[in-house]
Design a protein around this motif. Structure first.
Motif, PDB file in Angstrom:
ATOM      1  N   LEU A  72      -9.564 -67.715   9.502  1.00  0.00           N
ATOM      2  CA  LEU A  72      -9.556 -66.364  10.056  1.00  0.00           C
ATOM      3  C   LEU A  72     -10.160 -65.377   9.062  1.00  0.00           C
ATOM      4  CD1 LEU A  72      -8.725 -64.362  12.264  1.00  0.00           C
ATOM      5  CD2 LEU A  72      -6.475 -64.203  11.158  1.00  0.00           C
ATOM      6  N   GLU A  73      -9.837 -65.532   7.780  1.00  0.00           N
ATOM      7  CA  GLU A  73     -10.407 -64.638   6.767  1.00  0.00           C
ATOM      8  C   GLU A  73     -11.925 -64.787   6.728  1.00  0.00           C
ATOM      9  OE1 GLU A  73      -9.921 -63.487   2.010  1.00  0.00           O
ATOM     10  OE2 GLU A  73      -9.207 -65.425   2.755  1.00  0.00           O
ATOM     11  N   ASN A  74     -12.402 -66.000   6.828  1.00  0.00           N
ATOM     12  CA  ASN A  74     -13.845 -66.243   6.831  1.00  0.00           C
ATOM     13  C   ASN A  74     -14.504 -65.555   8.027  1.00  0.00           C
ATOM     14  OD1 ASN A  74     -16.260 -67.608   5.824  1.00  0.00           O
ATOM     15  ND2 ASN A  74     -16.079 -68.900   7.650  1.00  0.00           N
ATOM     16  N   ASP A 129     -10.898 -63.894  18.380  1.00  0.00           N
ATOM     17  CA  ASP A 129     -10.302 -63.834  19.718  1.00  0.00           C
ATOM     18  C   ASP A 129      -9.098 -64.764  19.827  1.00  0.00           C
ATOM     19  OD1 ASP A 129     -12.122 -61.951  20.788  1.00  0.00           O
ATOM     20  OD2 ASP A 129     -13.616 -63.530  21.039  1.00  0.00           O
ATOM     21  N   ASN A 130      -9.185 -65.928  19.209  1.00  0.00           N
ATOM     22  CA  ASN A 130      -8.096 -66.902  19.307  1.00  0.00           C
ATOM     23  C   ASN A 130      -6.854 -66.487  18.524  1.00  0.00           C
ATOM     24  OD1 ASN A 130      -9.803 -68.450  20.851  1.00  0.00           O
ATOM     25  ND2 ASN A 130     -10.402 -69.827  19.180  1.00  0.00           N
ATOM     26  N   ALA A 131      -7.012 -65.507  17.621  1.00  0.00           N
ATOM     27  CA  ALA A 131      -5.861 -65.082  16.810  1.00  0.00           C
ATOM     28  C   ALA A 131      -4.854 -64.281  17.624  1.00  0.00           C
ATOM     29  CB  ALA A 131      -6.344 -64.245  15.623  1.00  0.00           C
ATOM     30  N   LYS A 132      -5.272 -63.740  18.769  1.00  0.00           N
ATOM     31  CA  LYS A 132      -4.379 -62.906  19.571  1.00  0.00           C
ATOM     32  C   LYS A 132      -3.205 -63.733  20.096  1.00  0.00           C
ATOM     33  CE  LYS A 132      -4.317 -59.680  23.452  1.00  0.00           C
ATOM     34  NZ  LYS A 132      -5.117 -59.043  24.536  1.00  0.00           N
ATOM     35  N   GLY A 133      -2.008 -63.305  19.766  1.00  0.00           N
ATOM     36  CA  GLY A 133      -0.803 -63.966  20.246  1.00  0.00           C
ATOM     37  C   GLY A 133      -0.425 -65.227  19.503  1.00  0.00           C
ATOM     38  N   ARG A 134      -1.238 -65.662  18.573  1.00  0.00           N
ATOM     39  CA  ARG A 134      -0.931 -66.894  17.847  1.00  0.00           C
ATOM     40  C   ARG A 134       0.206 -66.649  16.860  1.00  0.00           C
ATOM     41  NH1 ARG A 134      -5.397 -70.756  14.757  1.00  0.00           N
ATOM     42  NH2 ARG A 134      -3.904 -72.254  13.876  1.00  0.00           N
ATOM     43  N   ALA A 159      -8.440 -58.014  12.783  1.00  0.00           N
ATOM     44  CA  ALA A 159      -8.967 -58.805  13.897  1.00  0.00           C
ATOM     45  C   ALA A 159      -8.627 -58.156  15.234  1.00  0.00           C
ATOM     46  CB  ALA A 159      -8.412 -60.227  13.840  1.00  0.00           C
ATOM     47  N   GLY A 160      -7.438 -57.552  15.322  1.00  0.00           N
ATOM     48  CA  GLY A 160      -7.059 -56.877  16.555  1.00  0.00           C
ATOM     49  C   GLY A 160      -7.997 -55.735  16.894  1.00  0.00           C
ATOM     50  N   PHE A 161      -8.413 -54.973  15.899  1.00  0.00           N
ATOM     51  CA  PHE A 161      -9.371 -53.894  16.146  1.00  0.00           C
ATOM     52  C   PHE A 161     -10.749 -54.458  16.485  1.00  0.00           C
ATOM     53  CE2 PHE A 161      -6.255 -51.671  13.380  1.00  0.00           C
ATOM     54  CZ  PHE A 161      -5.899 -50.678  14.274  1.00  0.00           C
TER      55      PHE A 161
END
Length: 666
Positions: free
Chosen positions: A630-632, A614-619, A597-599
């Motif tokens: 997130l996997e989906n 986008d929401n995964a950053k820093g979570r 996701a970061g890439f």
């Protein structure tokens, strides 16, 4: 290299008087030894050229200086620039020592080849798994030690530049060691891992132990030198430094300069050739160097770290962009562009106008325009089920099936569908079990040669179309068919393409291809599942690297490889089929999803990026449901992006079930 015999350290006494000079005339048993005595415990007399020298040391033995070509790379005589080299650990005397594997010499018994009848390659194999595991365990422990050292540095302080370079070299060399190779290359690969491991160990020791001693932050509490390789020097200042930090040192001075040095004992130097391999490996060109020692060592330490692998998709991306195709080509520097230009020439030659496969594509396109015949073509966006196929990962399979194909992809609809290796379903697609067994057997016979070709940095790797891979696994790898026919031209073109790899693997006689149906062994479902999983994983890993390069415009393959269960692109362990993106436990799966996701947040593709990425950053807080979400998102964005930029279905990861019994075959 080899383990040191404990008796090797039992030195032989030598005469004290040399050319009329009594080197023991200042012998004082109970006096303190000064730094200019370099310990003075023992000394030796040597002749280099026409000049006599005496060597004093803070150890109890003296190695003999090796007599080699002055332009060959040797151990450094001083420590101005590469001050860590004397801190490299010395060869242990006990085989159970954790460093023993780093001084071990492989033998033919450590070289494992596929079983007779299961390959056409001769002289191609891998290092024995148990030996590789020892290398892997020690390497990962050392890299963890490096990471802990970096974390211990004050904020804003970076480690010496050579440290991350050595770490990268060691990682790449370890990966290469697991790939199919000749015996000689395996031996050279072992030596490379050993040398880089020992040097990285020496540099970490220097930074964490000897540098603090030198700076008086943590002074030594003994004058006994540590068990390290040490160094020769003719500079008294360097000798004083090594004496201070308790590293072995051999100070070389002309015999005529002897005055009041206190020497306790004269010994006979032992030859380094008794413990080190000093002869060059056959078939490998020497490293060109100058007379300057600094220049010679810079060749080893200051050159660009070039990965062993080269992404074959780079040529395809470059050629597409050059032809006016949409999207961006690879960016990120001259290295990527140079690789692209090398790959493009060979990959286009078999698919351009006038090639034997161009006619096949034209005929296939005409059939599609006329409508489906009695047998519909396989839909590569849908899961393919066979007893010998690995298990699909549900969200990856669902995401691939959900790709919107109602309109042409942004790259255009006429791009050839190219693959690094044959896709798994290609081998499993025939309805006839006997035909499938033949395809599996042909691939097994060619597997090492195809991997050798993929990992050979000397030859550009051409991507192949589905039809080309189909011809290969059908055994059409030598010129055959009716004279002047498309079939004959296709088989001749494949023979020309694969011949360098076949020759390198000693596959000179291919008259037995295709294999007679009577000679095809029974189907081993377990083993076939492993090979098909491996094909899916190799394709997936290479495709992710080029998708990131194409979508982001960045050249960062090493960073991308951290998303996988291991960074290898070839030679993965089969137990990785239950790790990484194939992990069933959400806690184990999450780091790989976050990495990808970061890439993806850097990608610019003509499809909407899910907000979960986008929401995964820093979570930091994740529930099982949020990980599933997130996997989906990651799987849908990946498969849609690949379709938009490459015009075909991505090869997605698969898994082998926990009930799978892994085979012992290599």
């Amino acid at each position: 290299m080899r383990l040191m015999d404990p008796d090797a350290w039992k030195v032989e006494q030598a005469p004290a008087i040399v050319e009329g000079v009594d080197l023991l005339k200042n012998h004082r048993v109970h006096s303190d030894l000064g730094t200019l005595d370099c310990g003075g415990r023992v000394a030796a007399h040597v002749v280099m050229g026409n000049t006599s020298y005496f060597i004093t040391t803070n150890t109890h033995y003296v190695p003999r200086l090796p007599e080699v070509d002055p332009k060959q790379i040797l151990i450094r005589r001083d420590i101005e620039k590469f001050c860590h080299l004397p801190a490299i650990p010395k060869a242990p005397t006990h085989p159970q020592d954790h460093l023993a594997v780093m001084w071990w010499n492989p033998t033919p018994d450590d070289f494992v080849c596929p079983a007779s009848g299961m390959t056409l390659t001769r002289g191609l194999g891998r290092i024995r798994g148990a030996r590789f595991s020892k290398f892997s365990v020690r390497t990962h422990a050392l890299i963890k030690e490096y990471e802990q050292y970096v974390k211990s540095l004050p904020t804003g302080t970076k480690p010496p530049l050579l440290l991350p370079q050595l770490v990268q070299r060691l990682q790449l060399s370890l990966e290469r060691l697991r790939m199919p190779s000749t015996y000689v290359r395996m031996v050279v690969g072992v030596t490379t891992v050993q040398r880089e491991y020992l040097e990285l160990t020496g540099l970490l020791r220097y930074m964490t132990k000897y540098r603090p001693r030198l700076d008086l932050i943590d002074p030594a509490d003994t004058t006994q030198p540590d068990d390290c390789v040490g160094c020769f020097t003719d500079d008294p200042r360097i000798a004083q430094i090594l004496w201070k930090v308790c590293l072995p040192c051999w100070l070389i001075r002309p015999l005529k300069a002897f005055t009041d040095e206190c020497i306790l004992k004269m010994v006979v130097p032992f030859a380094a050739t008794d413990f080190l391999e000093m002869n060059p490996a056959a078939g490998f060109a020497p490293v060109l160097a100058t007379d300057r020692l600094d220049d010679r060592l810079s060749l080893l330490h200051c050159t660009e770290n070039t990965p062993w692998y080269r992404n074959p998709f780079e040529g395809h991306v470059a050629s597409t962009a050059a032809a006016g195709g949409p999207g961006v080509g690879l960016a990120g520097g001259q290295s990527a562009r140079a690789h692209s230009s090398r790959g493009a020439s060979s990959s286009v030659s078999l698919r351009g106008r006038g090639s034997p496969y161009a006619a096949a594509r034209t005929e296939s396109k005409a059939r599609k325009e006329k409508g489906p015949g009695p047998k519909l073509a396989r839909d590569k966006f849908l899961p393919f089920d066979r007893p010998e196929m690995p298990t699909t990962i549900s969200l990856w399979a669902s995401a691939l099936a959900a790709v919107d194909r109602s309109r042409p992809p942004s790259c255009g609809a006429d791009l050839p569908q190219l693959y690094v290796m044959p896709e798994p379903a290609l081998l499993a697609s025939p309805d006839d079990p006997a035909r499938r067994r033949m395809l599996y057997h042909h691939y097994t016979l060619l597997r090492y040669a195809l991997m050798f070709r993929l990992g050979d940095g000397d030859e550009p790797h051409a991507l192949l179309t589905t039809q080309q891979w189909r011809d290969i696994v059908q055994g059409k790898i030598t010129k055959q068919g009716k004279a002047g026919s498309h079939a004959q031209a296709r088989s001749a073109s494949l023979e020309e393409l694969l011949r360098p790899a076949f020759s390198a693997c000693s596959m000179d006689d291919l008259t037995g291809f295709p294999v007679s149906p009577d000679a095809v062994p029974p189907l081993d479902v377990n083993r076939t599942k492993e090979l098909l999983w491996e094909l899916a994983e190799i394709n997936f890993r290479y495709e992710f690297l080029v998708l990131d390069a194409r979508a982001s415009g960045l050249n960062r393959p090493d960073e991308c490889r951290t998303c996988f269960a291991s960074p290898r692109l070839i030679g993965m362990e089969f137990n990785e089929s239950q790790r990484g993106f194939a992990a069933r436990e959400t806690d184990e799966l999450l780091p790989h999803l976050l990495c990808m996701a970061g890439f993806m947040r850097d990608w610019s593709v003509p499809c909407e990026r899910p907000k979960e990425i986008d929401n995964a950053k820093g979570r930091t807080q994740w529930s099982a449901d949020s990980i599933h979400g997130l996997e989906n998102a990651v799987t849908k964005y990946y498969t849609a992006s690949f379709y938009e930029l490459f015009g075909r279905a991505a090869v997605v990861p698969m898994r082998l079930d926990s009930s799978h019994t892994f085979s012992s075959a290599v």
